[in-house]
Design an enzyme around this catalytic site. Structure first.
Site, PDB file in Angstrom:
ATOM      1  N   CYS A 114      43.505  42.445  43.642  1.00 37.18           N
ATOM      2  CA  CYS A 114      43.400  41.211  43.554  1.00 37.18           C
ATOM      3  C   CYS A 114      45.249  40.254  43.846  1.00 37.18           C
ATOM      4  CB  CYS A 114      43.274  40.721  41.940  1.00 37.18           C
ATOM      5  SG  CYS A 114      42.782  38.956  41.910  1.00 37.18           S
ATOM      6  N   CYS A 196      48.989  33.725  37.322  1.00 40.41           N
ATOM      7  CA  CYS A 196      47.526  33.144  37.268  1.00 40.41           C
ATOM      8  C   CYS A 196      47.066  33.103  35.992  1.00 40.41           C
ATOM      9  CB  CYS A 196      46.685  33.880  38.105  1.00 40.41           C
ATOM     10  SG  CYS A 196      47.211  34.133  39.961  1.00 40.41           S
ATOM     11  N   CYS A 222      53.447  41.698  40.583  1.00 38.05           N
ATOM     12  CA  CYS A 222      52.470  41.430  41.119  1.00 38.05           C
ATOM     13  C   CYS A 222      52.327  42.487  42.575  1.00 38.05           C
ATOM     14  CB  CYS A 222      52.524  39.930  41.599  1.00 38.05           C
ATOM     15  SG  CYS A 222      53.836  39.281  42.482  1.00 38.05           S
TER      16      CYS A 222
END
Ligand code: SF4
Length: 257
Positions: A114, A196, A222
Site C-alpha cells: 500500500c 494515513c 513507509c
C-alpha cells in the site's frame, strides 16, 4: 558534483544550520529542487524555513486517499496562508482497479505494498524531474534514520538533502514556539506523528512520537527513506519485501508496472 565532493560537503554541513543547508540546496540546484512534506506538526519548521528562502519551491504532498480530513484541511490552510507551491502526488492510475478492489484491506493486510503504491512510486516519479530532494527526516526519529547523512547521492543521481538531520524534537518545539507556528489539528489529541488514517492511532504522553504509526504491525517506515525507495520494479519489490499482489495482478502486469 562528484560523489567524493558530496561526501566532503555533507561532513561540513554537520555543523551548519538547517537554513544554511536549505539555502545552499535551493541556490545550487534551482529550479530543479523540491521539498516533500506530510503537513504534520513536525513538518512546520522545514516548510517555514523553505518558504522564507524561496516561496516558489515545489512542495510534494502525497495524497494517498487515506488521509484524515483534518490533514487535508490543514494542508489547504497552510498552503493558502503561506502561499506554498504544493504539488499533490497520486498513485499511478494503472493501480486503480487493484486499489479500489482492496481499498479497506490493503493498508491492514499489506501495508508495504500500500505504501509502495501510494507513496514510494508517486514520489519516485515526481523526483524524476528534479535533481535535489529536500526532506524533513531527523536522526532521532527511527533507527533507520539514525545513520542517514545530510547529503545522500542516490544511485540514479538524485541528491537527497536532509537539513534537519541533527535536530531533535526539542529543537522542533523550540522553533515552533519562537515562530508561533500552527500545529496539526489532531496534535493535541495524542496524534504527535500523523500519517494515513488506517495506520495512525493516538498515543500517550510517555510513548515515542512515532509509536502511533502502524502500531503493532512491525512497520515503522513507509519506505520513502528506506531501501524500498530504490525498488523501481514490482517484481523486485515482491521478492525483496515478500509482498503478495493478490487479485488485480493481471491489470498491473498488462499495464507494464
Ligand atoms: S500509511 Fe497506511 S494507508 Fe497510507 S499508504 Fe501506507 S499502508 Fe497505505
Amino acid at each position: 558534483m562528484l560523489p567524493s565532493e558530496i561526501e566532503k560537503l555533507s561532513q561540513e554541513f554537520e555543523t551548519k544550520t538547517p537554513q544554511e543547508i536549505i539555502r545552499w540546496a535551493l541556490e545550487e540546484y534551482w529550479p530543479e529542487a523540491a521539498l516533500s512534506s506530510s503537513f504534520q506538526t513536525q513538518s512546520m519548521p522545514l516548510l517555514h524555513m523553505v518558504t522564507r528562502i524561496n516561496r516558489s519551491a515545489p512542495v510534494f504532498f502525497l495524497d494517498t486517499g487515506y488521509h484524515f480530513w483534518d490533514t487535508l484541511m490543514f494542508r489547504e490552510r497552510i498552503a493558502s496562508e503561506w502561499r506554498i507551491n504544493v504539488v499533490d502526488l497520486y498513485r499511478d492510475h494503472h493501480w486503480d482497479v487493484f486499489a479500489r478492489n482492496h481499498i479497506r484491506s490493503l493498508p491492514l493486510e499489506d501495508p508495504d505494498l500500500c505504501c509502495y503504491l501510494h507513496k514510494v512510486q508517486p514520489m519516485q516519479k515526481a523526483l524524476q524531474d528534479v535533481k535535489a530532494w529536500i526532506t524533513g527526516i531527523r536522526r532521532d526519529q527511527t533507527s533507520a534514520r539514525a545513520h542517514a547523512k545530510i547529503l545522500e547521492l542516490q544511485p540514479d543521481g538524485l541528491l537527497k538533502v536532509n537539513p534537519l538531520l541533527n535536530w531533535t524534537k526539542t529543537d522542533i518545539a523550540r522553533y515552533m514556539q519562537e515562530h508561533n507556528l500552527p500545529k496539526h489539528p489532531l496534535y493535541e489529541t495524542g496524534y504527535r506523528s500523523v500519517g494515513c488514517a488506517p495506520c495512525t492511532v493516538a498515543i500517550g504522553m510517555d510513548d515515542d512520537d512515532r509509536a502511533g504509526r502502524w502500531a503493532g504491525r512491525g512497520k515503522v517506515e513507509c519506505g520513502l527513506h528506506t531501501e524500498m525507495f530504490r525498488k523501481k520494479d514490482i517484481e523486485e519489490l515482491k521478492r525483496d519485501f515478500r509482498i503478495e499482489v493478490k487479485e488485480g495482478a493481471k491489470e498491473e502486469k498488462s499495464a507494464g508496472v
